[in-house]
Design a protein around this motif. Structure first.
Motif, short mmCIF file in Angstrom:
data_model
loop_
_atom_site.label_atom_id
_atom_site.label_comp_id
_atom_site.label_asym_id
_atom_site.label_seq_id
_atom_site.Cartn_x
_atom_site.Cartn_y
_atom_site.Cartn_z
N THR B 166 33.80 50.55 33.38
CA THR B 166 34.37 49.42 34.77
C THR B 166 32.83 49.36 35.27
O THR B 166 32.98 47.45 35.99
N VAL B 167 31.81 49.43 35.56
CA VAL B 167 30.46 48.93 35.97
C VAL B 167 30.31 47.68 34.80
O VAL B 167 30.60 46.55 35.24
N LEU B 168 30.69 47.65 33.78
CA LEU B 168 30.25 46.36 32.56
C LEU B 168 31.33 45.24 33.55
O LEU B 168 30.47 44.58 33.08
N LEU B 169 32.50 45.90 32.99
CA LEU B 169 34.00 44.96 33.66
C LEU B 169 33.55 43.86 34.80
O LEU B 169 33.86 42.44 35.64
N GLY B 170 33.06 44.84 35.72
CA GLY B 170 32.84 44.10 37.07
C GLY B 170 31.51 42.88 36.88
O GLY B 170 31.60 42.21 37.77
N ILE B 171 30.68 43.72 35.97
CA ILE B 171 29.15 41.90 36.03
C ILE B 171 29.98 41.27 34.78
O ILE B 171 29.84 39.73 35.39
N SER B 172 30.77 41.42 34.29
CA SER B 172 31.54 40.47 33.22
C SER B 172 32.67 40.12 34.14
O SER B 172 32.29 38.40 34.02
N MET B 173 33.26 39.92 35.26
CA MET B 173 34.40 39.70 35.81
C MET B 173 33.53 38.48 36.87
O MET B 173 34.13 37.29 37.44
N TYR B 174 32.00 39.10 37.71
CA TYR B 174 31.90 38.65 38.42
C TYR B 174 31.35 37.09 37.55
O TYR B 174 31.28 36.32 38.14
N SER B 175 30.40 37.32 36.81
CA SER B 175 30.08 36.35 36.06
C SER B 175 31.33 35.71 35.92
O SER B 175 31.48 34.40 35.74
N PHE B 176 32.56 35.44 35.23
CA PHE B 176 33.91 35.08 35.05
C PHE B 176 34.07 34.13 36.08
O PHE B 176 34.49 32.90 36.32
N GLU B 177 34.32 34.98 36.92
CA GLU B 177 34.65 34.32 38.89
C GLU B 177 33.80 33.01 38.93
O GLU B 177 34.24 32.12 39.78
N THR B 178 32.74 33.34 38.78
CA THR B 178 30.96 32.03 39.19
C THR B 178 30.91 30.93 38.44
O THR B 178 30.68 30.15 38.55
N ASN B 179 31.30 31.88 37.21
CA ASN B 179 30.64 30.30 36.05
C ASN B 179 31.91 29.72 35.34
O ASN B 179 31.94 28.68 35.19
N ASP B 180 33.51 30.31 35.34
CA ASP B 180 34.44 30.19 34.75
C ASP B 180 34.87 29.58 35.68
O ASP B 180 34.94 29.71 37.05
N VAL B 181 36.11 29.09 35.77
CA VAL B 181 37.59 29.00 36.47
C VAL B 181 38.45 29.49 37.17
O VAL B 181 39.42 29.05 38.03
N GLY B 182 37.98 31.17 37.38
CA GLY B 182 38.85 32.09 38.04
C GLY B 182 40.14 32.51 36.85
O GLY B 182 40.13 32.48 36.25
N ILE B 183 40.12 33.39 37.57
CA ILE B 183 40.97 34.64 35.93
C ILE B 183 42.48 33.74 36.01
O ILE B 183 43.86 33.99 35.67
N THR B 184 42.92 33.80 37.78
CA THR B 184 44.81 32.89 37.80
C THR B 184 43.99 32.00 37.39
O THR B 184 45.23 31.25 36.16
N GLU B 185 43.65 30.54 37.67
CA GLU B 185 43.46 29.61 36.76
C GLU B 185 43.27 29.53 35.42
O GLU B 185 44.13 28.87 34.70
N ALA B 186 42.18 30.11 35.04
CA ALA B 186 42.25 30.46 33.34
C ALA B 186 43.86 31.33 32.49
O ALA B 186 43.87 30.44 31.80
N ILE B 187 44.34 31.75 32.89
CA ILE B 187 45.74 32.66 32.53
C ILE B 187 46.60 31.40 32.53
O ILE B 187 47.00 31.35 31.93
N LYS B 188 46.69 30.70 33.79
CA LYS B 188 47.31 29.27 33.61
C LYS B 188 47.20 27.97 32.69
O LYS B 188 48.35 27.83 32.15
N ARG B 189 45.74 28.47 32.03
CA ARG B 189 45.93 26.79 31.48
C ARG B 189 45.54 27.36 29.96
O ARG B 189 46.75 26.74 29.34
N ILE B 190 45.80 28.56 29.60
CA ILE B 190 45.33 29.34 28.72
C ILE B 190 47.40 29.43 27.63
O ILE B 190 48.04 28.79 27.09
N TRP B 191 47.58 29.80 29.30
CA TRP B 191 49.47 30.08 29.12
C TRP B 191 49.85 27.99 29.34
O TRP B 191 50.66 28.33 28.54
N HIS B 192 49.79 26.83 29.61
CA HIS B 192 50.05 25.74 28.53
C HIS B 192 49.02 25.10 28.55
O HIS B 192 49.69 23.88 27.70
N ALA B 193 48.81 26.26 27.67
CA ALA B 193 47.91 25.12 25.74
C ALA B 193 48.74 24.50 24.90
O ALA B 193 50.04 25.45 24.69
#
Lengths: 180, 193
Positions: B166-193
């Motif tokens: 869980t701690v590692l996932l928290g670090i990972s998701m912090y990185s994902f939220e700050t460096n990537d597009v965010g979880i909802t936007e990512a799912i949306k883009r992959i879903w419509h790929a």
């Protein structure tokens, strides 16, 4: 008493030192046990019997003996679908963290490009595999929250709510897979 | 002659002979005891270990899905059930906290479906709540399926594995939220790929 037994008793009484002076009734001799016994403590005896009983105890029958009913089946499925969604999330998240070290590309643009290259059948299967557990867990989770307020606890309400959740899950999953 | 004079032997003949022969998987096992009279006389029906004896008590077949672990006697037969230590953070407060997390997920889950995706702050809140919710879910499963009394080490190990994950996932998701597009936007883009 038979004749040989009486003779045996009489001979023994004569042979023993106290036999002639002290009268010992035949009944006492009849009670004598010629078998070896061992003594163990009461606690030891109780626990060893308990351990033996536990070893012979049958394992309780598994879920398959129960009639499949909406109540327990859907409750169990809530947990299973939740585990599916959460495990996928954990696996993706930890892989994303390990990706730079391992040289993987799990950032969104790479994934979009990868998924775009999939054939339609694989896409639809993957979408259904994500959508069904997600929607089922969400809708049935709301149902569980309603129960937590003590509402809809009759058997009729539980069955009706169950069918509503199944219908909503099917509709939402199909919508998300084919229309969204 | 002997079986009529000694009813105990007669009972052993009725009990043991057919089940032994029918339930045994070894072809030669009936030769081991050619006659019930040669068996040890004190061997009663309940002292006989093995599957054939257990099967006789059940109407349905055995399904060893979860075979029993080695049995140990803890304390005495009259050992009372332990009274759990009272704790303010367990029980009803903990329960309410779990429900609040679950209930808080409802609007945050509906919102991206209505709006397309979420702004970074809401997205981060959704992500954090999902992490806590998943953590609680895994915790409940460990509590239910790895009982303290039977497999304390596996239980402890699973709890630590979950905490680390869980701690590692928290670090990972912090990185994902700050460096990537965010979880909802990512799912949306992959879903419509």
């Amino acid at each position: 008493m038979s004749a040989p037994r009486a003779l045996n008793l009489a001979l023994r009484r004569i042979a023993s030192p106290a036999g002639l002076t002290k009268f010992s009734p035949a009944g006492r001799l009849m009670q004598q046990r010629f078998a070896a016994t061992t003594t163990i403590s009461e606690k030891e005896a109780v626990n060893s019997i308990l351990a033996k009983q536990r070893l012979n105890r049958p394992v309780s029958p598994h879920l398959t003996i129960y009639k499949p009913q909406m109540t327990w089946l859907m409750s169990g499925l809530t947990r299973i679908t939740g585990l599916i969604v959460a495990t996928s999330f954990y696996v993706y998240g930890l892989s994303y963290l390990a990706a730079p070290t391992l040289g993987w590309h799990l950032e969104t643009p790479s994934l979009v490009a990868a998924v775009a290259a999939w054939p339609v059948v694989v896409k639809v299967t993957a979408k259904l595999a994500i959508a069904v557990p997600f929607f089922y867990h969400s809708f049935n989770g709301v149902r569980h929250l309603v129960w937590d307020f003590g509402k809809g606890m009759t058997n009729q309400a539980v069955v009706r709510g169950g069918w509503v959740v199944i219908a909503l899950t099917a509709a939402s999953s199909l919508w998300a897979t084919f229309l969204a | 002659m002997a079986s009529i004079a000694r009813p105990a032997l007669l009972r052993q003949v009725c009990n043991a002979a057919p089940t032994r022969r029918m339930a045994s998987t070894f072809a030669g096992s009936s030769l081991k005891h050619p006659s019930p009279l040669t068996r040890r006389p004190m061997q009663s029906a309940f002292a006989t270990p093995g599957a054939s004896r257990v099967a006789a008590f059940h109407a349905s077949g055995r399904r060893p899905i979860l075979p029993p672990l080695p049995q140990v006697v803890d304390g005495d037969v009259n050992k009372p059930a332990p009274i759990p230590e009272p704790s303010a953070s367990h029980g009803s407060y903990h329960w309410t906290f779990e429900r609040l997390i679950s209930a808080g997920l409802i609007p945050l889950t509906i919102a991206p479906f209505a709006a397309g995706s979420l702004n970074p702050l809401m997205d981060a809140s959704l992500c954090a709540l999902i992490i806590v919710h998943s953590h609680i879910g895994f915790q409940s499963n460990i509590i239910d399926y790895f009982p303290e009394k039977r497999i304390p080490l596996i239980r402890k190990g699973s709890f630590w594995l979950l905490r680390i994950g869980t701690v590692l996932l928290g670090i990972s998701m912090y990185s994902f939220e700050t460096n990537d597009v965010g979880i909802t936007e990512a799912i949306k883009r992959i879903w419509h790929a």
